[in-house]
Design a protein around this motif. Structure first.
Motif, PDB file in Angstrom:
ATOM      1  N   UNK A   1       0.796  -1.063  -0.016  1.00 41.17           N
ATOM      2  CA  UNK A   1       0.020   0.140   0.077  1.00 41.17           C
ATOM      3  C   UNK A   1       0.960   1.268   0.060  1.00 41.17           C
ATOM      4  N   UNK A   2       0.514   2.130  -0.465  1.00 40.94           N
ATOM      5  CA  UNK A   2       1.161   3.636  -0.608  1.00 40.94           C
ATOM      6  C   UNK A   2       0.310   4.284   0.193  1.00 40.94           C
ATOM      7  N   UNK A   3       1.263   5.250   0.967  1.00 42.63           N
ATOM      8  CA  UNK A   3       0.945   6.051   1.981  1.00 42.63           C
ATOM      9  C   UNK A   3       1.212   7.693   1.297  1.00 42.63           C
ATOM     10  N   UNK A   4       0.265   8.529   1.472  1.00 40.64           N
ATOM     11  CA  UNK A   4       0.307   9.594   1.146  1.00 40.64           C
ATOM     12  C   UNK A   4       0.129  10.692   2.200  1.00 40.64           C
ATOM     13  N   UNK A   5       1.385  11.444   2.248  1.00 37.48           N
ATOM     14  CA  UNK A   5       1.246  12.577   3.456  1.00 37.48           C
ATOM     15  C   UNK A   5       0.162  13.466   3.182  1.00 37.48           C
ATOM     16  N   UNK A   6      -0.822  13.730   4.379  1.00 35.39           N
ATOM     17  CA  UNK A   6      -1.629  14.797   4.160  1.00 35.39           C
ATOM     18  C   UNK A   6      -1.492  15.851   5.228  1.00 35.39           C
ATOM     19  N   UNK A   7      -1.142  17.194   4.725  1.00 36.60           N
ATOM     20  CA  UNK A   7      -0.822  18.487   5.586  1.00 36.60           C
ATOM     21  C   UNK A   7      -2.201  18.447   6.590  1.00 36.60           C
ATOM     22  N   UNK A   8      -1.488  18.787   7.706  1.00 37.09           N
ATOM     23  CA  UNK A   8      -2.458  19.180   8.893  1.00 37.09           C
ATOM     24  C   UNK A   8      -3.027  20.519   8.808  1.00 37.09           C
TER      25      UNK A   8
END
Length: 136
Positions: A1-8
């Motif tokens: 699985x690929x994880x995408x960083x989501x800005x806070x």
């Protein structure tokens, strides 16, 4: 699985228009191109290719800075305006001054007492400087 960083902090995300550029960046790059390219072709024959390219870079650089530079979320013109205000326009020394709220209330109370005394006619024995005369 690929994880995408989501800005806070979603307020820092800017809307991209085309080629992953914002509208501001597209306008500034177009202005730089409109100024730099004709200058290069005008200077290429008379000054040489190297000098024409150098002149083009010098002319286009402010537009690139306006498009790309940001400090603390503020664009370059806002940063420059703030620097000019702090260095040249506003005073160098800014002493800390407060207004004592209780002193204002006390002054208002004294003025109200004085007005009520004048209205009631109790100031016959006072001179204009506020001191009691010896006739009383």
């Amino acid at each position: 699985m690929a994880y995408v960083p989501v800005p806070k902090d979603l307020s820092k995300i800017k809307t991209k228009v085309a080629f992953n550029l914002t509208k501001r960046q597209i306008i500034c790059f177009a202005a730089a191109l409109a100024m730099g390219l004709p200058l290069f072709f005008l200077l290429k024959d008379s000054a040489g290719t190297s000098m024409a390219a150098f002149a083009m870079i010098v002319v286009m650089l402010p537009c690139f800075l306006l498009a790309m530079y940001e400090k603390h979320g503020q664009p370059l013109e806002v940063v420059i305006k703030n620097v000019i205000q702090t260095k040249f326009i506003r005073p160098k020394e800014r002493p800390y001054q407060t207004e004592n709220f209780y002193a204002v209330i006390e002054k208002q109370r004294k003025l109200e007492k004085e007005v009520s005394a004048i209205v009631n006619g109790r100031t016959k024995n006072h001179d204009p400087r506020g001191k009691k005369s010896r006739e009383a």
